[in-house]
Write an enzyme that holds these catalytic residues in place. Structure first.
Site, PDB file in Angstrom:
ATOM      1  N   ASN B 242       0.915  -1.166   0.036  1.00 26.33           N
ATOM      2  CA  ASN B 242      -0.016   0.044   0.003  1.00 26.33           C
ATOM      3  C   ASN B 242       0.975   1.098  -0.008  1.00 26.33           C
ATOM      4  OD1 ASN B 242       0.472   0.934   2.852  1.00 26.33           O
ATOM      5  ND2 ASN B 242      -0.277  -1.127   3.200  1.00 26.33           N
ATOM      6  N   CYS B 243       0.189   2.357  -0.436  1.00 28.05           N
ATOM      7  CA  CYS B 243       0.847   3.697  -0.266  1.00 28.05           C
ATOM      8  C   CYS B 243       0.223   4.435   0.926  1.00 28.05           C
ATOM      9  CB  CYS B 243       0.629   4.446  -1.748  1.00 28.05           C
ATOM     10  SG  CYS B 243       1.575   3.452  -2.862  1.00 28.05           S
ATOM     11  N   VAL B 244      -0.277   3.930   1.988  1.00 30.99           N
ATOM     12  CA  VAL B 244      -0.980   4.404   3.159  1.00 30.99           C
ATOM     13  C   VAL B 244      -0.004   5.663   3.652  1.00 30.99           C
ATOM     14  CG1 VAL B 244      -0.354   2.847   4.863  1.00 30.99           C
ATOM     15  CG2 VAL B 244      -2.589   3.970   5.068  1.00 30.99           C
TER      16      VAL B 244
END
Lengths: 349, 429
Positions: B242-244
């Site tokens: 993810n790119c959270v």
């Protein structure tokens, strides 16, 4: 000459004007130290001077909030003080609210540090402790002596621009401001310690007592949708190309209001999204996914509802502080009331 | 399930003509690694760089951080279902870890959610990867790739390099050997009948649209809550995709080094009986949230747990899953402690979480991400600073011409990671 100048605020009682019968006393400024100001000045020593004391009746302040605030701000400004001190108000409710109100206004409008003091059950404490450093006092003026050391230390630190430490160290009421620190143990260890105590039914202390959330009751259904004026509000970060108002991609501090007058759909040439919390690719290709102008125009033409407001309101809803969100909501709501909007489509992402 | 984790202490990384470990130094064949990365036709260019603790170096935008590991025995391969074979399951036998070094994937941003690692200066205090020797894999994607395709290419590049480097440790005698064991549920319960049975509810980020996590290669939003042996995670059964927001991104490194699992094993047999992990997700649909929190509570009841620790990844939307899990598990009679970070706004005055429940009486704070910090200019930047203003935590005008900038600490990778890895915490002022 003293290094630091202080302006002090008092009500009619502590200012020596009179009791309840003088509560309508209009703001006046005296270039001297009065009442509790004497003890404060003495405790602060030679480097500090109370250059003026503003006195205002509690009822006058409460009944003329805006005028009284404006007048007092002008009075304070003239002396260019380094710190503004109000009270302490102890357990006097109206006085406490006045101290909180005027401190907050001085800090916001003049930009100097402010401090007051109150008993924790003073209604003014609940209203203002978040915004104004409020020294913890007892419920009567007899406790001034006890509160004085904290008040003096805070005034000195504020004057010199030194760091104000936590509420238990400095003796002020907890503001509910969340401040970082490096704990001795990592979070997982602290969590496990807490769990072991909780399972054994021993007392433990949570790091974050759960806040009480505002719940807004839903409005009543629109009775006459065919003639209703509808607006679109989104937290999906849709803005005109170039993001003219520089709305942040996370933790937004502002919202934008942009025209859709004369448009049949949201063109990707005109609009984009700056939201930092989702894959923007699809919305950049078709901003109608978030501001559904294309469908709304069709429905408007077909008479499904009365009229679409010719602008939309937008911000970024990722990591946005609830304080900011509440402010946006208030302000957008007021605009809609003025513009006679009947219903809002709130598009989240 | 029993795993021996051998840790090989790595004190430095150096480029050489052969990849190997000698005397605590990881030598890396640069060409070989670059060739491996570029075997993916989605990537045009790749170059490697080394960042060491104390260097005046900034790495950004960082996508993932991974510790190289290798399976030595016990079946299965590292990062099963993604890099390694999906079957058999991992978590048994022996694994070697290259302790103290990391692979860091870097390149122009996919979303806005990639962060910063400073190897020295004030921001280094907030980042676990300022203390590791980092092999930075800087990638350049082909023009016109869709964002999720670029994300996948970057994710796989990092994992491939980590698995490749891990192989160098296969035959090296580790400096320390740690043994972790969790038995089948009835045996485990019987082993310490007098100690409270404790589980860990591990919420995987699965909001989608560049917020994904993979378990044996399965996109986490596609599974229902399930049981996992804690040792599986140490062999890379879970990888970050993810790119959270950078500050509470659970990097693949943090999955390998899950601090709650580590803590549970430390107390296991002494103060608690650690029963295992309930894996769940953070889907955006209400039906999923309701169903999966029900299932988490059901699993906790079925395992007769006395207590659980719950962690989340991300903030805002997943706070609702966190609270649903808390409420439902508590109502089954299991005591809950939450571990998470806070976002009370720049002034610290707003509510820290997007949701709340009465049962959330115990919470360990991992700090608040909105605090601002001055980031000094660095002598060297690995990657690029072009995106600082729009990366999460930055704002228009926050960067100066000399490369210094001001930003919220949420721009720093793992600064407030919500699984309790760091000592950072927040308290009321």
């Amino acid at each position: 000459m003293a290094k630091y100048k202080i302006v002090h605020y008092l009500n009619q009682f502590f200012g020596g004007i009179g009791g309840e019968e003088k509560a309508g006393f209009e703001p006046e400024v005296r270039e001297e130290k009065i009442g509790p100001g004497l003890a404060i000045a003495q405790g602060l020593g030679e480097d500090y001077e109370i250059v003026a004391t503003v006195i205002c009746g509690d009822n006058y302040f409460g009944e003329n909030l805006d005028t009284a605030t404006d007048t007092i701000i002008e009075m304070v400004k003239r002396y260019e003080p380094d710190v503004f001190v109000a009270g302490p108000a102890f357990n006097a409710g109206r006085y406490g609210v006045a101290c909180g109100t005027i401190c907050k206004a001085v800090e916001e409008r003049i930009g100097i540090p402010v401090v007051t003091g109150m008993y924790e059950e003073n209604p003014g404490a609940d209203m203002f402790k978040k915004d104004v450093i409020t020294v913890r006092t007892g419920n009567s003026a007899a406790t001034l002596k006890k509160a004085l050391p904290s008040l003096l230390t805070l005034i000195k630190k504020m004057a010199a621009g030194e760091e104000i430490l936590g509420p238990s160290v400095e003796g002020y009421l907890e503001r509910g401001i969340r401040v970082n620190y490096f704990a001795e143990k990592r979070g997982a260890t602290r969590g496990m310690d807490m769990l072991i105590k909780k399972m054994a039914r021993e007392p433990f202390e949570t790091d974050l007592p759960m806040p009480k959330f505002d719940r807004v009751a839903p409005a009543e259904a629109i009775k006459d949708i065919k003639n209703a004026k509808i607006a679109v509000v989104t937290s999906g970060g849709v803005v005109p190309q170039g993001n003219p108002d520089h709305i942040e991609s996370s933790n937004a501090t502002k919202y934008g209001v942009y025209s859709i007058e004369g448009m049949d759909s949201m063109s990707p040439d005109d609009f984009t999204t700056i939201h930092g919390g989702y894959d923007r690719q699809f919305v950049m290709k078709n901003p109608n996914l978030v501001v559904p102008l294309d469908v709304l125009r069709e429905m408007e033409k077909e008479g499904e509802f009365g009229e679409l407001v010719n602008y939309f309101c937008t911000t970024t809803g990722t990591g946005t502080a609830t304080g900011s969100a509440a402010k946006f909501g208030d302000s957008i709501g007021k605009k809609f009331v003025e513009d006679h909007v009947d219903g809002v489509i709130l598009v989240s992402t | 399930m029993k795993l021996e984790l051998g840790k090989i202490e790595i004190r430095d990384i150096q480029f050489a003509d052969r990849t190997c470990i000698e005397d605590h130094v990881l030598y890396v064949d640069k060409e070989e690694v670059e060739k491996l990365v570029l075997s993916d036709d989605k990537l045009l260019e790749c170059h490697l760089d080394i960042a060491r603790p104390g260097d005046a170096t900034r790495i950004t935008p960082v996508k993932d951080v991974i510790e190289p590991r290798v399976k030595v025995s016990g079946g299965g391969e590292i990062f099963p279902g993604v890099i390694g074979k999906v079957s058999p399951t991992v978590g048994e036998g022996r694994t070697h870890a290259l302790d103290g070094c990391c692979v860091v994937t870097v390149g122009r941003i996919v979303g806005f959610q990639e962060g910063v690692i400073d190897m020295s200066g004030p921001a280094a205090d907030y980042c676990p990867f300022s203390k590791t020797v980092n092999l930075c894999v800087v990638i350049e994607p082909k023009e016109g790739l869709e964002t999720h395709v670029y994300e996948r290419a970057g994710r796989l590049a990092g994992l491939k390099v980590a698995a490749y480097l891990g192989e160098a440790g296969k035959a090296v005698e580790p400096d320390t050997l740690e043994v972790y064991e969790t038995k089948p549920v009835f045996q485990q319960a019987a082993e310490y009948p007098d100690l409270p049975k404790v589980g860990y509810v591990h919420m995987l980020q699965s909001q989608g649209l560049l917020h994904d996590t993979y378990y044996y290669g399965v996109d986490a939003k596609q599974f229902v809550p399930t049981f996992m042996y804690p040792t599986e995670i140490m062999d890379g059964a879970i990888v970050s995709g993810n790119c959270v927001a950078p500050c509470d991104k659970v990097t693949t490194y943090h999955h390998l080094h899950n601090p709650v699992i580590d803590e549970c094993y430390k107390r296991h047999g002494k103060e608690i009986n650690f029963m295992g992990v309930i894996l769940t997700n953070e889907n955006v649909f209400l039906a999923d949230k309701e169903r999966h929190s029900d299932m988490v509570a059901k699993l906790a009841e079925w395992m007769e747990l006395d207590g659980v620790l719950i962690t989340e990844e991300g903030y805002g939307n997943p706070d609702t899953d966190l609270m649903m899990n808390c409420r439902k598990v508590e109502r089954k009679g299991t005591k809950v402690v939450l571990i998470t970070d806070e976002f009370p706004g720049k002034d610290g005055k707003s509510q820290s979480l997007a949701d709340t429940c009465d049962e959330a009486t115990a919470l360990a704070s991992c700090g608040q991400g909105n605090m601002t910090l001055q980031f000094p200019a660095m002598e060297k930047v690995i990657g690029m600073q072009d995106y600082i203003e729009s990366q999460i935590g930055g704002w228009a005008g926050c960067i100066n011409e000399d490369g210094s900038f001001e930003a919220e600490i949420q721009i720093i990778i793992a600064s407030t990671i919500a699984n309790g890895f760091n000592t950072l915490a927040a308290r009321g002022y």
